[in-house]
Design a protein around this motif. Structure first.
Motif, PDB file in Angstrom:
ATOM      1  N   LEU A 518       0.829  -1.197   0.000  1.00 13.30           N
ATOM      2  CA  LEU A 518       0.000   0.000   0.000  1.00 13.30           C
ATOM      3  C   LEU A 518       0.870   1.256   0.000  1.00 13.30           C
ATOM      4  O   LEU A 518       1.865   1.318   0.726  1.00 13.30           O
ATOM      5  CB  LEU A 518      -0.874  -0.057   1.262  1.00 13.30           C
ATOM      6  N   ASP A 636       3.847 -14.168   7.469  1.00 15.41           N
ATOM      7  CA  ASP A 636       4.760 -13.047   7.241  1.00 15.41           C
ATOM      8  C   ASP A 636       5.620 -12.790   8.478  1.00 15.41           C
ATOM      9  O   ASP A 636       5.274 -13.192   9.581  1.00 15.41           O
ATOM     10  CB  ASP A 636       3.902 -11.797   6.940  1.00 15.41           C
ATOM     11  N   GLU A 696      19.025  -7.899  -0.126  1.00 17.44           N
ATOM     12  CA  GLU A 696      19.584  -6.683  -0.707  1.00 17.44           C
ATOM     13  C   GLU A 696      20.929  -6.904  -1.395  1.00 17.44           C
ATOM     14  O   GLU A 696      21.340  -6.094  -2.228  1.00 17.44           O
ATOM     15  CB  GLU A 696      19.757  -5.621   0.389  1.00 17.44           C
ATOM     16  N   GLY A 714      13.226  -8.704  -2.550  1.00 21.20           N
ATOM     17  CA  GLY A 714      14.056  -7.646  -1.981  1.00 21.20           C
ATOM     18  C   GLY A 714      14.587  -6.715  -3.039  1.00 21.20           C
ATOM     19  O   GLY A 714      14.433  -6.954  -4.243  1.00 21.20           O
ATOM     20  N   PRO A 720       9.480  -2.295  -4.773  1.00 27.59           N
ATOM     21  CA  PRO A 720       8.052  -2.226  -5.104  1.00 27.59           C
ATOM     22  C   PRO A 720       7.837  -1.142  -6.151  1.00 27.59           C
ATOM     23  O   PRO A 720       8.483  -0.094  -6.098  1.00 27.59           O
ATOM     24  CB  PRO A 720       7.388  -1.852  -3.770  1.00 27.59           C
TER      25      PRO A 720
HETATM   26  N1  LIG Z   1      14.855  -2.213   3.572  1.00 26.22           N
HETATM   27  C1  LIG Z   1      14.283  -3.035   2.709  1.00 26.22           C
HETATM   28  N2  LIG Z   1      12.916  -3.098   2.670  1.00 26.22           N
HETATM   29  C2  LIG Z   1      12.388  -3.946   1.737  1.00 26.22           C
HETATM   30  C3  LIG Z   1      13.170  -4.716   0.878  1.00 26.22           C
HETATM   31  N3  LIG Z   1      12.313  -5.443   0.094  1.00 26.22           N
HETATM   32  C4  LIG Z   1      11.041  -5.135   0.489  1.00 26.22           C
HETATM   33  N4  LIG Z   1      11.085  -4.209   1.488  1.00 26.22           N
HETATM   34  C5  LIG Z   1       9.964  -3.612   2.255  1.00 26.22           C
HETATM   35  O1  LIG Z   1       9.583  -4.560   3.259  1.00 26.22           O
HETATM   36  C6  LIG Z   1       8.187  -4.477   3.486  1.00 26.22           C
HETATM   37  C7  LIG Z   1       7.603  -5.828   3.272  1.00 26.22           C
HETATM   38  O2  LIG Z   1       6.336  -5.828   3.652  1.00 26.22           O
HETATM   39  P1  LIG Z   1       5.807  -6.411   4.998  1.00 26.22           P
HETATM   40  O3  LIG Z   1       6.853  -7.173   5.731  1.00 26.22           O
HETATM   41  O4  LIG Z   1       4.561  -7.148   4.677  1.00 26.22           O
HETATM   42  O5  LIG Z   1       5.499  -5.117   5.853  1.00 26.22           O
HETATM   43  C8  LIG Z   1       4.507  -4.227   5.433  1.00 26.22           C
HETATM   44  C9  LIG Z   1       3.170  -4.597   5.902  1.00 26.22           C
HETATM   45  O6  LIG Z   1       3.233  -5.106   7.192  1.00 26.22           O
HETATM   46  C10 LIG Z   1       2.498  -3.264   5.921  1.00 26.22           C
HETATM   47  N5  LIG Z   1       1.678  -3.146   4.708  1.00 26.22           N
HETATM   48  C11 LIG Z   1       2.041  -2.710   3.491  1.00 26.22           C
HETATM   49  N6  LIG Z   1       0.983  -2.786   2.665  1.00 26.22           N
HETATM   50  C12 LIG Z   1      -0.038  -3.283   3.374  1.00 26.22           C
HETATM   51  C13 LIG Z   1      -1.377  -3.613   3.080  1.00 26.22           C
HETATM   52  O7  LIG Z   1      -1.856  -3.488   1.954  1.00 26.22           O
HETATM   53  N7  LIG Z   1      -2.132  -4.105   4.084  1.00 26.22           N
HETATM   54  C14 LIG Z   1      -1.624  -4.306   5.342  1.00 26.22           C
HETATM   55  N8  LIG Z   1      -2.432  -4.799   6.282  1.00 26.22           N
HETATM   56  N9  LIG Z   1      -0.383  -4.021   5.653  1.00 26.22           N
HETATM   57  C15 LIG Z   1       0.416  -3.509   4.678  1.00 26.22           C
HETATM   58  O8  LIG Z   1       3.433  -2.263   5.984  1.00 26.22           O
HETATM   59  C16 LIG Z   1       4.710  -2.866   6.071  1.00 26.22           C
HETATM   60  C17 LIG Z   1       5.735  -2.028   5.394  1.00 26.22           C
HETATM   61  O9  LIG Z   1       5.495  -1.958   4.062  1.00 26.22           O
HETATM   62  P2  LIG Z   1       6.504  -1.245   3.064  1.00 26.22           P
HETATM   63  O10 LIG Z   1       6.941   0.052   3.655  1.00 26.22           O
HETATM   64  O11 LIG Z   1       5.858  -1.275   1.757  1.00 26.22           O
HETATM   65  O12 LIG Z   1       7.700  -2.209   3.138  1.00 26.22           O
HETATM   66  C18 LIG Z   1       7.696  -3.445   2.494  1.00 26.22           C
HETATM   67  C19 LIG Z   1       8.741  -3.439   1.434  1.00 26.22           C
HETATM   68  O13 LIG Z   1       8.798  -2.245   0.665  1.00 26.22           O
HETATM   69  C20 LIG Z   1      14.582  -4.621   0.949  1.00 26.22           C
HETATM   70  O14 LIG Z   1      15.332  -5.276   0.245  1.00 26.22           O
HETATM   71  N10 LIG Z   1      15.105  -3.769   1.880  1.00 26.22           N
END
Ligand SMILES: Nc1nc2c(ncn2[C@@H]2O[C@@H]3COP(=O)(O)O[C@H]4[C@@H](O)[C@H](n5cnc6c(=O)[nH]c(N)nc65)O[C@@H]4COP(=O)(O)O[C@H]3[C@H]2O)c(=O)[nH]1
Length: 740
Positions: A518, A636, A696, A714, A720
């Motif tokens: 999101l 997750d 990464e 990653g 994303p």
């Molecule tokens: N540093 C680093 N980060 C990486 C890497 N690869 C992926 N990520 C980030 O890790 C997060 C993975 O999502 P998550 O663990 O489900 O963790 C998500 C999830 O818990 C929540 N979230 C995001 N979208 C949704 C959604 O549609 N619904 C719900 N309920 N929660 C969401 O917010 C959290 C954070 O989302 P994002 O900021 O998009 O952050 C995502 C993603 O952008 C990498 O190599 N390095």
């Protein structure tokens, strides 16, 4: 006819008149007295015959009183004659209220009805005088008859008047006596049958008489009432007040007050007492004390006020009483120059007890928590149950700020001890927020808000701890509130977007799935991370409409990809525990699949361990129902939770995603490397696919490949990206390089 009136007074009394007055004074029957008057008159004037008629109760008819000289047949016939303007001599006299003289019955038109009767008995003239009560009502008539047409002489008139006055005295005397008797009886009934105790006291307060209800009152002093002072009845503490009321009543002012009495069994009765002066001939001769037992009513009143201010379940004070207590405690700490601590305590893990094994167990835990807390505070402290599993504790008398710490620790420790309810061991802990004051605060309820903010922080810090209120906390809470407002606007204007991050097969390097993430571009603050706003939305419930939008949009865009010829990949969607736990969740998923024509296998739901903390059984059941739709489930953030290893084999899941925090350190931290390898091997034993998140670097890829990790996600592969970019990315499905 003429109407002279003569006075009785001033006429010398004959012997027979004195005899008659004697009969009246000695309460002879009225009939005898009236007969004696008639006989007296008949004797005085043999030419006349007397008749006394009495008015009936309605004042409409005349009834026989006495007429010893008249023919009985005549008397019987006129018994009940009407009172009216033309009703013979007596009926007319009673009607007019004056002497009526009928010189000749044979000629008088008013005698029409009784004329032949009278003449048949040789009665020709009749002179009748009405008899009056003190109030001027007609009591009856006194009449004299003669056997010839005649008018009375002066002497006859005088005799008639005297006799009539005697008769009036006799009748009045009897009626007064009857009235007095009736009023006495009425009064006696009021006294005797009064269900409330009635005491007649003399001016000194000694009991003169007591009614039967009063006799039933068995005071603890076991007195037999009569002659005893009322002070033997009253509780000593109330005596002075009761005596004041007694004195006021004795001075003529009726009193009403409450006083307490101890009965013989030592039970305290509350009486509603009236003290009324007893007046005789305009003089106060004593005081009536009328008592009504209102103990039961008082008991209910106390219970009502207790219920209004206390929590029914735990017996603690309730939210309604909080403000008053807080104001009072501020006052206390100000006056004593002490510190006031306000603690907000919220139970951790309580809701899952309620949800999983039922409200009965939840209630028992709350009762026990209340008891344990009460044992940990001092008598002057206050515990309030705010509702649900939230409590407020007020400590108004602390010497120093830090004195609150041992109390908070004791409360937490006592709450955290296991609860054994019907053989089941249950566990809860407490998150505690604390704020302090010296009592100088304009709006004391602000302290509750502060403690609440601090408690919220304690929850965020992982529960089972206490946190202090600080002003920056206030700042954060304000931000939190404004974020919530902005979120609402964004939901209403659909200002969110989804970005997609590819998931790569470790063996083939092909993209096997994408995760929907999101994105919210705030109009003023710019990009806000879901890690910031998702928890806020979860708190406020806004996550539900948001989740529905994500699910629908992700399915719609997967379908769109399919229509572009991009197939063979699954769509992973993050699911909030709150949404998952809603009754309609499975139906929502099914509806999204159907709406966009997707098969269950194309959708993957990412859940977290947090979801299992509340009612795990129900969560597992929901997972099974999702699996029945063909949907796949990924766990997750694996490794960051604490409880679910034992559940893992029971969970109908397909994948686990190792949290980014482990992956980051695998190349440098031996422990993280070992944990990651352990997780992969355990998951494989359970036939689960393993996804590594946040990959990464090439060295991480190498390590994970060597450890047989199945899927990578990653920045090393792709960040994303918006729909248009992911579409382009997937359109060229070149195998991605798996090594640096
Ligand atoms: N540093 C680093 N980060 C990486 C890497 N690869 C992926 N990520 C980030 O890790 C997060 C993975 O999502 P998550 O663990 O489900 O963790 C998500 C999830 O818990 C929540 N979230 C995001 N979208 C949704 C959604 O549609 N619904 C719900 N309920 N929660 C969401 O917010 C959290 C954070 O989302 P994002 O900021 O998009 O952050 C995502 C993603 O952008 C990498 O190599 N390095």
């Amino acid at each position: 006819m003429n109407t002279p009136r003569t006075s009785f007074h001033g006429v010398a009394l004959s012997e027979s008149q004195r005899d008659i007055l004697g009969m009246i004074a000695t309460n002879h029957p009225l009939d005898d007295i009236l007969a004696a008057i008639c006989l007296m008159l008949d004797a005085q004037d043999p030419d006349t015959l007397c008749s006394i008629l009495l008015t009936d109760a309605q004042g409409k008819h005349l009834l026989n009183g006495a007429a010893p000289g008249l023919p009985p047949e005549y008397s019987r016939a006129i018994h009940g004659m009407a009172i009216g303007p033309q009703e013979g001599t007596c009926g007319t006299a009673a009607f007019r209220g004056e002497l009526v003289v009928t010189v000749d019955i044979a000629q008088d038109p008013s005698w029409e009805r009784f004329r032949s009767l009278a003449l048949g008995h040789n009665l020709r003239s009749c002179w009748s005088l009405p008899l009056f009560s003190h109030q001027g009502c007609v009591l009856g008539t006194f009449a004299l008859y003669q056997d010839r047409a005649n008018r009375p002489s002066e002497a006859q008139l005088q005799r008639l008047t005297c006799a009539a006055q005697l008769a009036a005295i006799a009748i009045r005397h009897e009626r007064d006596g009857q009235r007095l008797e009736a009023s006495e009886q009425r009064f006696r009934s009021l006294f005797t049958y009064n269900p409330n105790p009635v005491f007649a006291l003399d001016l000194a307060g000694n009991i003169q008489s007591v009614n039967p209800a009063g006799l039933k009152l068995k005071p603890h002093t076991a007195i037999d009432f009569i002659g005893h002072h009322f002070s033997h009845l009253v509780l000593e503490e109330d005596l002075e007040r009761v005596s004041q009321h007694f004195s006021a009543a004795r001075a003529g002012a009726p009193q009403r007050f409450e006083a307490r009495v101890l009965d013989e069994s030592g039970k305290l009765l509350t009486m509603d007492i009236s003290n009324l002066p007893i007046m005789v001939n305009g003089e106060i001769v004593g005081v009536f004390g009328i008592a009504r037992d209102i103990s039961e009513q008082k008991h209910y009143e106390r219970q009502l006020s207790f219920n209004a201010s206390h929590d029914r379940l735990t017996g603690l004070l309730n939210r309604v009483s909080l403000e008053d207590r807080l104001i009072l405690d501020c006052h206390i700490s100000r006056r004593r120059k002490r510190r006031l601590a306000v603690m907000c305590i919220d139970l951790d893990g309580f809701k899952s007890i309620n949800d999983s094994i039922g409200h009965y167990f939840g209630d028992q835990v709350l009762i026990e928590v209340a008891q344990r807390m009460t044992r940990q505070v001092r008598p002057g402290d206050t515990i309030v149950r705010m509702g649900g599993d939230e409590f407020i504790v007020l400590l108004p008398d602390l010497l120093r700020d830090e004195d609150v710490v041992p109390v908070a620790e004791r409360l937490m420790a006592s709450i955290a001890r296991p609860y054994c309810i019907q053989g089941i061991d249950l566990h809860v802990s407490a998150s505690v927020g604390i704020t302090l004051s010296d009592g100088h605060i304009e709006q004391p309820m602000q302290l509750i808000q502060q403690a609440d903010m601090a408690m919220y922080k304690a929850k965020q810090q992982g529960r089972n701890n206490f946190q202090w209120y600080t002003s920056d906390l206030n700042q954060r809470v304000c931000e939190h509130a404004s974020l919530r407002n902005d979120l609402q606007k964004a939901i209403e204007t659909q200002s969110f977007r989804l970005h997609y991050q590819p998931q790569i097969d470790a063996r083939t390097g092909r993209v096997v799935g994408i995760e929907a993430l999101l994105r919210w571009a705030h109009p003023e603050k710019g990009f806000i991370s879901p890690a910031v706003f998702v928890p806020v939305a979860e708190d406020s419930g806004q996550i539900i409409p948001l989740s529905l939008w994500v699910l629908d949009t992700a399915c719609a865009q997967l379908r769109q990809l399919g229509e572009q010829g991009i197939t063979g990949i699954s769509m992973a969607v993050n699911i909030s525990p709150m949404h998952f736990q809603r009754g309609q969740f499975v139906q929502c998923v099914q509806a999204a699949l159907e709406t966009h024509g997707l098969r269950g296998e194309q959708l993957e739901l990412e859940i977290t361990e947090a979801l299992l903390l509340h009612n795990a059984e129900q969560a597992i059941d929901t997972l099974h129902r999702l699996k029945a739709l063909g949907v796949r489930i990924a766990l997750d953030d694996f490794g960051t939770g604490f409880s679910s290893l034992s559940y893992l084999k029971r969970l109908p899941i397909d994948k686990i995603k190792i949290d980014r925090s482990f992956i980051q350190e695998i190349s440098t931290d031996r422990h993280d490397a070992a944990i990651t390898q352990g997780i992969i091997s355990m998951a494989h034993h359970l036939s689960l696919t393993v996804v590594a998140e946040g990959v990464e670097t090439a060295s991480q890829v190498d390590f994970l490949t060597g450890s047989h990790c199945d899927v990578f996600q990653g920045y090393y592969f792709a960040k994303p990206m918006p729909y248009a970019e992911i579409e382009a990315f997937l359109r060229h499905p070149a195998c991605l390089s798996l090594t640096g």
